[in-house]
Design an enzyme around this catalytic site. Structure first.
Site, PDB file in Angstrom:
ATOM      1  N   CYS A   1       0.836  -1.200   0.000  1.00  0.00           N
ATOM      2  CA  CYS A   1       0.000   0.000   0.000  1.00  0.00           C
ATOM      3  C   CYS A   1       0.873   1.253   0.000  1.00  0.00           C
ATOM      4  O   CYS A   1       0.642   2.191  -0.777  1.00  0.00           O
ATOM      5  CB  CYS A   1      -0.940  -0.020   1.208  1.00  0.00           C
ATOM      6  SG  CYS A   1      -2.139   1.320   1.224  1.00  0.00           S
ATOM      7  N   CYS A   2       1.910   1.282   0.863  1.00  0.00           N
ATOM      8  CA  CYS A   2       2.829   2.430   0.869  1.00  0.00           C
ATOM      9  C   CYS A   2       3.543   2.541  -0.478  1.00  0.00           C
ATOM     10  O   CYS A   2       3.807   3.643  -0.957  1.00  0.00           O
ATOM     11  CB  CYS A   2       3.864   2.297   1.988  1.00  0.00           C
ATOM     12  SG  CYS A   2       3.237   2.631   3.650  1.00  0.00           S
TER      13      CYS A   2
ATOM     14  N   CYS B   1      -0.961   8.550   7.269  1.00  0.00           N
ATOM     15  CA  CYS B   1      -2.322   8.310   6.798  1.00  0.00           C
ATOM     16  C   CYS B   1      -3.251   8.060   7.996  1.00  0.00           C
ATOM     17  O   CYS B   1      -2.819   7.526   9.026  1.00  0.00           O
ATOM     18  CB  CYS B   1      -2.350   7.105   5.874  1.00  0.00           C
ATOM     19  SG  CYS B   1      -1.523   7.391   4.306  1.00  0.00           S
TER      20      CYS B   1
ATOM     21  N   CYS C   1      -3.511   4.552   9.595  1.00  0.00           N
ATOM     22  CA  CYS C   1      -2.225   3.985  10.037  1.00  0.00           C
ATOM     23  C   CYS C   1      -1.563   4.827  11.120  1.00  0.00           C
ATOM     24  O   CYS C   1      -0.376   4.662  11.399  1.00  0.00           O
ATOM     25  CB  CYS C   1      -1.282   3.845   8.842  1.00  0.00           C
ATOM     26  SG  CYS C   1      -1.936   2.738   7.593  1.00  0.00           S
TER      27      CYS C   1
ATOM     28  N   CYS D   1       7.872   4.306   5.685  1.00  0.00           N
ATOM     29  CA  CYS D   1       6.941   4.082   4.586  1.00  0.00           C
ATOM     30  C   CYS D   1       7.656   3.739   3.288  1.00  0.00           C
ATOM     31  O   CYS D   1       7.027   3.359   2.315  1.00  0.00           O
ATOM     32  CB  CYS D   1       6.065   5.306   4.383  1.00  0.00           C
ATOM     33  SG  CYS D   1       7.025   6.795   4.083  1.00  0.00           S
TER      34      CYS D   1
HETATM   35  S1  SF4 Z   1       0.493   4.741   5.630  1.00  0.00           S
HETATM   36 FE1  SF4 Z   1      -1.146   3.169   5.529  1.00  0.00          FE
HETATM   37  S2  SF4 Z   1      -2.770   3.945   4.151  1.00  0.00           S
HETATM   38 FE2  SF4 Z   1      -0.910   5.243   3.917  1.00  0.00          FE
HETATM   39  S3  SF4 Z   1       0.083   4.388   2.164  1.00  0.00           S
HETATM   40 FE3  SF4 Z   1       1.040   3.380   3.950  1.00  0.00          FE
HETATM   41  S4  SF4 Z   1      -0.190   1.520   4.384  1.00  0.00           S
HETATM   42 FE4  SF4 Z   1      -1.336   2.808   2.897  1.00  0.00          FE
END
Ligand code: SF4
Length: 260
Positions: free
Chosen positions: A126-127, A210, A213, A239
């Protein structure tokens, strides 16, 4: 912004500059960066306290200084509010990079909206989709970038220099003007200049990413304990923007992101 590239620093030149600025104020590092790189340098801002302090410092040095940000599409409402406040106060042309929407859609379809809670691999994916790929696009427009990294923020940041070659992005230079500042120094600056800051900081969120998170920290907890709080390894709490090979060991692929 200019397409003309500024010559890369050698390792020796970067080390010399880092030594020269070892005891310098952040503004001296920024002034040097602006003079050397002009429109080929930009601040990467996630709008933490360090970032808003740097926005202010840059604005005082050069009203045309560049600031870019990554809108992951999962930021807290308070962060979007702050972005609008900063734009209004400084007239900043905030260069906003978004994730590739087709890739986000494919990732969510396959793995769910909140995939990051399932395992570190899914969180890194996701990151990778929402942060790492967009920052790679942003960094194609610069030869040097400025960050708000500080040495005492995390074990992973204990050795950051004020001027360093960016190992994760060969050819680029990274300036970390606040490397030797404490959190207290950052806040003294923010309050002295009455700079808008994220309301979540007043609710025990020292580090904000985010929405899903990030949580508030408890008394005595590490300042970054609220980031990806369900993960136990403090050395994995990045991240991917500031590490080499952020998708190392990730065995999921979406839209060419991740490794099989
Ligand atoms: S902090 Fe969480 S929602 Fe944001 S990009 Fe990374 S995993 Fe995805």
């Amino acid at each position: 912004m200019s397409d003309l590239r500024v010559a890369a620093l050698s390792a020796a030149e970067a080390a010399e500059a880092n030594d020269r600025f070892a005891k310098s104020e952040p503004q001296e590092v920024l002034k040097w960066g602006l003079e050397r790189y002009g429109s080929r340098i930009a601040l990467s801002s996630a709008f933490g306290a360090e970032d808003v302090a740097l926005v202010d410092m840059l604005w005082r040095l050069d009203r045309k200084s560049r600031v870019f940000t990554l809108d992951t599409l999962r930021l807290p409402t308070e962060t979007y509010q702050l972005m609008d406040l900063i734009k209004a106060r400084y007239g900043t042309n905030l260069e906003t990079y978004y994730p590739n929407l087709d890739t986000v859609a494919a990732m969510v379809k396959e793995n769910g909206f909140n995939l990051f809670y399932r395992a570190v691999d899914f969180r890194k994916l996701c990151c990778g989709v929402r942060k790492v790929e967009p920052v790679e696009r942003a960094l194609k427009t610069v030869d040097a970038w400025i960050t708000g990294l500080r040495r005492d923020q995390a074990t992973t940041r204990a050795n950051v220099g004020k001027v360093e070659l960016d190992e994760a992005h060969p050819g680029l230079v990274k300036l970390n003007p606040l490397a030797d500042w404490s959190s207290d120094q950052v806040w003294e600056y923010v309050r002295a200049y009455d700079i808008p800051y994220n309301e979540l900081h007043d609710k025990n969120y020292p580090s904000i990413g985010c929405g899903p998170c990030t949580r508030a920290v408890l008394a005595g907890e590490d300042p970054r304990a609220g980031r990806w709080w369900w993960e136990s390894d403090p050395n994995a709490k990045e991240c991917g923007l500031h590490v080499s090979d952020p998708l190392k060991d990730v065995h999921i692929t979406i839209g060419g992101i991740g490794k099989s």
